[in-house]
Design a protein around this motif. Sequence first.
Motif, short mmCIF file in Angstrom:
data_model
loop_
_atom_site.label_atom_id
_atom_site.label_comp_id
_atom_site.label_asym_id
_atom_site.label_seq_id
_atom_site.Cartn_x
_atom_site.Cartn_y
_atom_site.Cartn_z
N ALA A 1 0.84 -1.21 0.00
CA ALA A 1 0.00 0.00 0.00
C ALA A 1 0.86 1.25 0.00
O ALA A 1 0.56 2.24 -0.70
N ALA A 2 1.97 1.21 0.79
CA ALA A 2 2.86 2.38 0.83
C ALA A 2 3.52 2.60 -0.53
O ALA A 2 3.68 3.74 -0.99
N ARG A 3 3.92 1.51 -1.17
CA ARG A 3 4.54 1.64 -2.50
C ARG A 3 3.55 2.20 -3.52
O ARG A 3 3.89 3.07 -4.31
N LYS A 4 2.32 1.67 -3.47
CA LYS A 4 1.29 2.17 -4.39
C LYS A 4 1.00 3.65 -4.13
O LYS A 4 0.85 4.44 -5.07
N ALA A 5 0.94 4.02 -2.84
CA ALA A 5 0.70 5.43 -2.51
C ALA A 5 1.83 6.31 -3.01
O ALA A 5 1.60 7.42 -3.53
N ALA A 6 3.07 5.79 -2.88
CA ALA A 6 4.22 6.57 -3.36
C ALA A 6 4.18 6.71 -4.88
O ALA A 6 4.46 7.79 -5.43
N GLU B 1 0.81 11.75 -9.54
CA GLU B 1 0.05 12.99 -9.35
C GLU B 1 0.97 14.20 -9.37
O GLU B 1 0.59 15.26 -9.88
N ASN B 2 2.17 14.05 -8.81
CA ASN B 2 3.11 15.16 -8.82
C ASN B 2 3.54 15.50 -10.23
O ASN B 2 3.64 16.68 -10.60
N THR B 3 3.76 14.46 -11.05
CA THR B 3 4.11 14.70 -12.45
C THR B 3 2.97 15.40 -13.17
O THR B 3 3.17 16.34 -13.93
N GLU B 4 1.73 14.90 -12.92
CA GLU B 4 0.57 15.52 -13.54
C GLU B 4 0.39 16.95 -13.04
O GLU B 4 0.04 17.85 -13.82
N LEU B 5 0.66 17.15 -11.75
CA LEU B 5 0.53 18.49 -11.18
C LEU B 5 1.53 19.45 -11.81
O LEU B 5 1.20 20.60 -12.10
N GLN B 6 2.75 18.97 -12.03
CA GLN B 6 3.75 19.81 -12.67
C GLN B 6 3.34 20.16 -14.10
O GLN B 6 3.53 21.30 -14.55
N ARG B 7 2.75 19.18 -14.81
CA ARG B 7 2.29 19.46 -16.17
C ARG B 7 1.16 20.49 -16.16
O ARG B 7 1.16 21.44 -16.96
N ILE B 8 0.21 20.30 -15.23
CA ILE B 8 -0.90 21.24 -15.13
C ILE B 8 -0.40 22.61 -14.72
O ILE B 8 -0.88 23.64 -15.22
N ARG B 9 0.59 22.64 -13.82
CA ARG B 9 1.14 23.91 -13.38
C ARG B 9 1.80 24.64 -14.55
O ARG B 9 1.67 25.86 -14.69
N ALA B 10 2.52 23.89 -15.39
CA ALA B 10 3.16 24.51 -16.56
C ALA B 10 2.10 25.05 -17.52
O ALA B 10 2.24 26.16 -18.06
N GLU B 11 1.02 24.26 -17.74
CA GLU B 11 -0.05 24.74 -18.61
C GLU B 11 -0.71 25.97 -18.02
O GLU B 11 -1.04 26.93 -18.74
N LEU B 12 -0.93 25.94 -16.70
CA LEU B 12 -1.55 27.08 -16.04
C LEU B 12 -0.69 28.32 -16.17
O LEU B 12 -1.20 29.43 -16.38
N GLN B 13 0.62 28.14 -16.05
CA GLN B 13 1.52 29.28 -16.19
C GLN B 13 1.44 29.87 -17.60
O GLN B 13 1.41 31.09 -17.78
#
Length: 411
Positions: A119-124, A130-142
């Motif tokens: 479970a910890a590995r899956k969460a990681a 999600e962090n990668t997706e967040l960075q992509r969304i953040r770049a698009e938002l910028q």
Amino acid sequence: MEASFDTAPCLYFACDDGGRLLDVNETLCRRLGYRRDELAGQPVDLLFTLATRIFHQTHFAPLLRLRGSAEEIYITLRTKSGEELPVLVNAAGADGSTGLQFVAIPLLHRKQFEDELIAARKAAEDALRENTELQRIRAELQAHTALLDEQMSVVERQNEELRQVSRVVTHDLQEPIRKLMVFLNMLREEGPGKPAVLDKVLRVSGELRSVVAGLQQYVWLTDAFCQPADQDLGHLLLLVQQELAAQYPDVQLQVSHGALPPVHGDRKQIHLLFYQLLDNAVRFRSSPTEARVRLAVTRVTHNRFRNLKDRYDFAEYLKLQLSDEGVGFDPAYAEQAFALFRRLHPQSGHGIGLALCRKVIENHQGSISIDSMPGSGSTVTFFLPCTTAGAGAPDPKNEYHEPEAQDHTLR
């Protein structure tokens, strides 16, 4: 030493090459629920679960024959009562004999630990994804933010130019027109000129003044800060009817409607909206002395997004339909009716009334349309926000139920 080993905190058992138990310690007997004499000479498989028996025959035993020892092998033992006991076992050949010795340590919480690790590995992994997706969304938002800032700069420049033009149109032109009409009236009264020509000049000057006044209202609606509040729609209608009764003393305006719920909007703008709509009903009436109007109200769920596809933000609105029995017009010009200074009738005013109505509706995040047919009147449909007080679940039939219609006639 042997007594200490017999009670050591590990499970010990030994077997010969034929798989018969030769020895077990007291700890194993206690954990599995056997007496020592019950296990002596029994097949070692008696201690194994079915899965471990298969594993022992296909993997564990061949590994021991090949290598002579094995370490940290996970198997499952079976107690006398049939319960399973997971253990981690080390095995090696017995000294001076051809048998095998096994030492096992119970792992009662191994499955729990494994599940927690998985479970910890899956969460990681999910967090990394999600962090990668967040960075992509953040770049698009910028990127969108930079584009929006550029567009806002362009809009701000255009708005400033519009404000400058509006000051010229609504203020700088008003005074010269006023003086022109004053001087023309003086010339008409004092001079021996041509009254007919002066009348035409006065009429054109008056029309120009009305156009400028209409533009002034339009610019006001563009720049005005909307101050929405719950408005008594019935009271606003009566005020508008009184104004039109004074403006058209020879015309009887009859407005019928059911119960009118409060509408949430700017008082001045909503007043202007109904004034323009009822003024059109009177102006384009089919009878020379009477204008009849019917107002229907329905509570609906309306999507706030009008331009973005696949975007939804539903809210409760009032759908209002104002129908008259006037001369009507060709439905092919329904959209053009809301254009600024677009006239559809020879007896039209200056073509700004419905443009003002659309501006009011847009200021309230609503929409407006018109249906008409020559000789059959027109129906204006528009949406305004519901009152915020007592907003609950929408009606099961999604509509505001009206009691018996009321008739308000002003002369």
